[in-house]
Write an enzyme that holds these catalytic residues in place. Structure first.
Site, PDB file in Angstrom:
ATOM      1  N   HIS A  84      19.419  16.114 -14.965  1.00 57.72           N
ATOM      2  CA  HIS A  84      20.121  16.098 -16.098  1.00 57.72           C
ATOM      3  C   HIS A  84      18.947  16.608 -16.891  1.00 57.72           C
ATOM      4  CE1 HIS A  84      23.348  12.686 -14.972  1.00 57.72           C
ATOM      5  NE2 HIS A  84      23.613  13.873 -14.475  1.00 57.72           N
ATOM      6  N   ARG A  89      36.088  15.501  -7.213  1.00 53.03           N
ATOM      7  CA  ARG A  89      35.160  16.041  -8.295  1.00 53.03           C
ATOM      8  C   ARG A  89      34.782  17.704  -7.530  1.00 53.03           C
ATOM      9  NH1 ARG A  89      32.208  12.422  -9.401  1.00 53.03           N
ATOM     10  NH2 ARG A  89      30.220  12.766  -8.265  1.00 53.03           N
ATOM     11  N   HIS A 104      34.242  10.931 -17.212  1.00 47.60           N
ATOM     12  CA  HIS A 104      32.791  11.291 -17.739  1.00 47.60           C
ATOM     13  C   HIS A 104      32.908  12.713 -18.299  1.00 47.60           C
ATOM     14  CE1 HIS A 104      33.057  14.053 -14.258  1.00 47.60           C
ATOM     15  NE2 HIS A 104      33.634  12.997 -13.374  1.00 47.60           N
ATOM     16  N   GLU A 117      32.072  20.615  -8.457  1.00 50.78           N
ATOM     17  CA  GLU A 117      30.671  20.925  -9.517  1.00 50.78           C
ATOM     18  C   GLU A 117      30.108  22.127  -9.063  1.00 50.78           C
ATOM     19  OE1 GLU A 117      27.781  17.663  -9.211  1.00 50.78           O
ATOM     20  OE2 GLU A 117      26.992  18.458 -11.399  1.00 50.78           O
ATOM     21  N   ASP A 127      22.802  21.179  -8.453  1.00 48.67           N
ATOM     22  CA  ASP A 127      23.871  19.848  -8.168  1.00 48.67           C
ATOM     23  C   ASP A 127      25.171  20.301  -8.160  1.00 48.67           C
ATOM     24  OD1 ASP A 127      24.977  17.404  -9.121  1.00 48.67           O
ATOM     25  OD2 ASP A 127      24.351  17.411 -11.263  1.00 48.67           O
ATOM     26  N   GLU A 171      31.697  20.310 -13.832  1.00 44.42           N
ATOM     27  CA  GLU A 171      32.105  19.170 -12.959  1.00 44.42           C
ATOM     28  C   GLU A 171      33.225  18.311 -13.282  1.00 44.42           C
ATOM     29  OE1 GLU A 171      29.153  15.992 -12.491  1.00 44.42           O
ATOM     30  OE2 GLU A 171      27.663  17.230 -13.712  1.00 44.42           O
ATOM     31  N   HIS A 187      28.931   7.063  -9.156  1.00 40.57           N
ATOM     32  CA  HIS A 187      27.669   7.165  -8.383  1.00 40.57           C
ATOM     33  C   HIS A 187      27.301   6.446  -7.407  1.00 40.57           C
ATOM     34  CE1 HIS A 187      25.705   8.667 -12.339  1.00 40.57           C
ATOM     35  NE2 HIS A 187      26.360   9.708 -11.806  1.00 40.57           N
ATOM     36  N   ASP A 240      28.394  14.815  -3.493  1.00 33.92           N
ATOM     37  CA  ASP A 240      27.666  15.421  -4.621  1.00 33.92           C
ATOM     38  C   ASP A 240      26.200  15.416  -4.176  1.00 33.92           C
ATOM     39  OD1 ASP A 240      26.229  15.752  -6.972  1.00 33.92           O
ATOM     40  OD2 ASP A 240      27.842  14.448  -8.198  1.00 33.92           O
ATOM     41  N   ASP A 295       0.836  -1.273  -0.094  1.00 38.46           N
ATOM     42  CA  ASP A 295      -0.118   0.036  -0.080  1.00 38.46           C
ATOM     43  C   ASP A 295       0.754   1.306  -0.014  1.00 38.46           C
ATOM     44  OD1 ASP A 295      -2.321  -1.588   0.113  1.00 38.46           O
ATOM     45  OD2 ASP A 295      -2.539  -1.641   2.277  1.00 38.46           O
ATOM     46  N   TYR A 345      40.364  10.474 -10.957  1.00 36.35           N
ATOM     47  CA  TYR A 345      39.740   9.396  -9.854  1.00 36.35           C
ATOM     48  C   TYR A 345      41.009   8.483 -10.166  1.00 36.35           C
ATOM     49  CZ  TYR A 345      35.260  11.686 -10.768  1.00 36.35           C
ATOM     50  OH  TYR A 345      34.461  12.814 -10.773  1.00 36.35           O
ATOM     51  N   HIS A 367      26.348  18.801 -17.732  1.00 37.13           N
ATOM     52  CA  HIS A 367      24.934  18.684 -18.479  1.00 37.13           C
ATOM     53  C   HIS A 367      24.172  19.860 -18.292  1.00 37.13           C
ATOM     54  CE1 HIS A 367      23.835  17.680 -14.252  1.00 37.13           C
ATOM     55  NE2 HIS A 367      24.708  17.045 -14.177  1.00 37.13           N
TER      56      HIS A 367
HETATM   57  N1  GLY Z   1      24.886  14.329  -9.500  1.00 37.74           N
HETATM   58  C1  GLY Z   1      24.679  13.676 -10.889  1.00 37.74           C
HETATM   59  C2  GLY Z   1      25.492  14.452 -11.651  1.00 37.74           C
HETATM   60  O1  GLY Z   1      26.556  15.207 -11.156  1.00 37.74           O
HETATM   61  O2  GLY Z   1      25.432  14.434 -12.717  1.00 37.74           O
HETATM   62 MN    MN Z   2      26.144  16.606 -12.412  1.00 37.01          MN
HETATM   63 MN    MN Z   3      26.473  16.049  -9.238  1.00 37.47          MN
END
Ligand code: GLY
Ligand code: MN
Ligand code: MN
Length: 441
Positions: free
Chosen positions: A358, A402, A347, A404, A268, A381, A240, A257, A36, A385, A351
Site C-alpha cells: 500500500h 477478486r 472495498h 487484482e 500484489d 482489484e 484479509h 491474493d 533472542d 463477496y 491503491h
Molecule cells: N493484498 C492486499 C491488497 O490487495 O490490498
Molecule cells: Mn491490493
Molecule cells: Mn492484494
C-alpha cells in the site's frame, strides 16, 4: 539498483529540501519476536529509497549546499566480535566507499554531532510523529541549539514532515524502479500460474501458500510483500483471510491474493479459480462480471483520468450486474448513490503500489482526486463477496471473487505488469487442464 540511481534520488530530494534545510531520516529498527529471535529485518522504504543502506541502527542526514558534504550517514561501526555472530557490517568506511555518503560517523556520535549540524539551519525535515523516541531525540537537539542562541547559535523555526517531499518523489517511479517492479510482478505471476497447475481437490489452502512461496524464493524473491491470502469456498469472502488452514473442496473456487517483494519492490496479484479446474455456470457468471468490472476500471486508469474513475467504473459494472443477477433491484444511478452494492463489494478498487504494497503518495490534491501521470503504479482489484442470505439466489451464495492486477500508467494508457498470470476463465481452465491456450485478456 545502481549507486548512480541512489545519487539521482538524493539530488532530487536535496533540491526539494533547498538550502537552509536539514533533513533527518532514520533506518528501521530491529524488532524482537521472542527472546533472542528478531522478526526478519526489513529496511524502512523511505530510508532505503535514498540510501540503499540495508542495516538497522543508522540515521541519514541531508544538508543541501553544505561545504563538507550534503549526505552524512551515522551507522554501526565495524565490530569483529559481533560480526563473528551476525555477519559482516558495512561500517563507517563502507558507508562512504560503497554507499556514497560524503561523511560517515558511528551512531554513538549522533547526539554529540547533531546539534552542531542543526545550528544555523532554518528548516528541519524529519518523519514528525512517527516515532515518539525520535521526536524526543530531535527536539532534544533543537533545544540544545535554542539554549545557545545568546552566544550566536540559530535554531530552526520551521518543522516539516520529510514524507511530504519524499512520498511525492516515490509516487512517480523511475525507469530502474519500473524494471524491478516488472520483475516482482513477473515472478508473482509465474508463481500464480504454477500453483494453478498444481491445484487439486483435497489439497490444503496452506499447500498453495507454500507452492507460491517456493516459486518466489527460488526465483530470487525471498520475502512476500504481505501475508498470502488463500481462501477457498466461503473463506474467500473474508477480505484479509490469512489463516489458510482450510481444505480445497471439489466444486469450490479458491481466491489467492499473493505477491512477492523483489529487491525492495512489491507486487500484489489476486486470482480466483476453480479448485477442480472447471467453473460451474453460476461461478462463471459471477467471475465474468468481476472481470468485466476490472476491465472497465483498467480502461479508466490512464493519464489525465482521476483516481476515483477506475473505482466508479467498476462500481457501475458491478451494480448493473447485480441487478441482472437478481441480487439488486432498482435504477442503477439510484442504487449507486445509495451504496446498494456495498454489502457485496465493500472495498475500494485499488491503491498505489511501489516499495510498499500500500504505497505512499496522496490520493487527493487541492481538494480533488489526483490525476494519473505516467510512471505511477496502482492496483486494480474489484471483487464480489456474496453472503449466505436470502437476498442472494442460492446458487451464488458463499462465493468470493477478486481479480487484482498491477497497472503502470504510461504516456498513452497503461501497461499491466502482472499480465502473465492468467485471468480469462478459458485461459485458466486450459492451463489447469494442462493445455496452454492463448486467450487475449
Ligand atoms: N493484498 C492486499 C491488497 O490487495 O490490498
Ligand atoms: Mn491490493
Ligand atoms: Mn492484494
Amino acid at each position: 539498483m545502481t549507486a548512480a540511481e541512489y545519487k539521482r534520488r538524493r539530488r532530487t530530494l536535496c533540491k526539494s529540501i533547498g538550502s537552509g534545510g536539514l533533513a533527518i531520516l532514520p533506518a528501521a529498527r530491529e524488532v524482537i519476536r521472542n527472546r533472542d529471535v528478531h522478526y526478519p529485518f526489513r529496511q524502512h522504504s523511505d530510508f532505503s529509497y535514498v540510501t540503499g543502506f540495508p542495516e538497522p541502527n543508522a540515521v541519514a542526514v541531508f544538508m543541501p549546499g553544505r561545504q563538507d558534504g550534503e549526505f552524512i550517514l551515522f551507522c554501526r561501526p565495524r565490530d569483529p566480535e559481533r560480526e563473528q555472530w551476525d555477519g559482516e557490517r558495512i561500517g563507517v568506511e563502507g558507508a562512504t566507499e560503497r554507499f556514497g555518503a560524503d561523511q560517515a560517523h558511528p551512531l554513538t556520535e549522533l547526539d554529540a554531532i547533531m546539534p552542531t549540524l542543526i545550528d544555523g539551519c532554518e528548516r528541519l525535515y524529519y518523519p514528525i510523529g512517527t516515532d515518539a523516541d525520535l521526536d524526543q531525540q530531535v527536539m532534544g537537539w533543537v533545544n540544545q541549539v535554542r539554549a545557545k542562541t545568546r552566544t550566536g547559535a540559530v535554531a530552526p523555526d520551521t518543522f516539516i514532515t520529510i514524507e511530504s517531499l519524499l512520498h511525492e518523489q516515490r509516487l512517480r517511479k523511475t525507469r530502474s524502479e519500473l524494471t524491478q517492479m516488472r520483475r516482482a510482478a513477473r515472478i508473482s505471476a509465474q508463481a500464480h500460474r504454477r500453483l494453478m497447475c498444481h491445484c487439486s481437490p483435497g489439497m490444503k489452502e496452506l499447500d498453495l501458500e507454500a507452492d507460491f512461496q517456493h516459486t518466489c524464493v527460488t526465483s530470487g524473491a525471498r520475502f512476500n510483500a504481505y501475508q498470502t491470502i488463500v481462501g477457498s469456498g466461503t473463506n474467500a469472502c473474508v477480505l484479509h483471510y490469512i489463516a489458510n488452514d482450510g481444505v480445497l473442496r471439489d466444486g469450490d473456487l479458491v481466491l489467492i491474493d499473493a505477491g512477492c517483494e523483489f529487491d525492495g519492490y512489491a507486487s500484489d496479484i489476486t486470482r480466483t479459480f476453480p479448485v477442480n479446474g472447471r467453473f460451474t455456470a453460476p461461478q462463471r457468471e459471477l467471475y465474468d462480471l468481476v472481470l468485466k468490472a476490472q476491465q472497465a476500471a483498467i480502461d479508466n486508469a490512464r493519464p489525465g483520468h482521476r483516481w476515483h474513475e477506475p473505482h466508479d467504473a467498476a462500481v457501475r459494472v458491478l451494480t448493473e450486474g447485480l441487478i441482472q443477477l437478481g441480487i439488486l433491484s432498482g435504477k442503477v444511478d439510484q442504487l449507486i448513490q445509495d451504496d446498494a452494492y456495498k454489502p457485496y463489494y465493500m472495498h475500494r478498487t485499488g491503491h498505489w503500489l511501489g516499495m510498499d504494497v500500500h504505497d505512499v503518495g496522496t490520493y487527493q490534491r487541492d481538494g480533488q482526486w489526483r490525476v494519473f501521470e505516467p510512471g505511477m503504479v496502482l492496483t486494480v482489484e474489484p471483487g464480489l463477496y456474496l453472503p449466505d442470505t436470502d437476498a442472494v439466489p442460492a446458487s451464488y451464495r458463499r462465493i468470493g471473487i477478486r481479480i487484482e492486477d498491477d497497472v503502470l500508467i504510461t504516456e498513452t494508457g497503461n501497461d499491466i505488469l502482472s499480465a502473465a498470470a492468467p485471468k480469462h476463465p478459458d485461459a485458466i481452465e486450459a492451463l489447469m487442464a494442462g493445455h496452454h491456450l492463448r486467450v487475449k485478456s
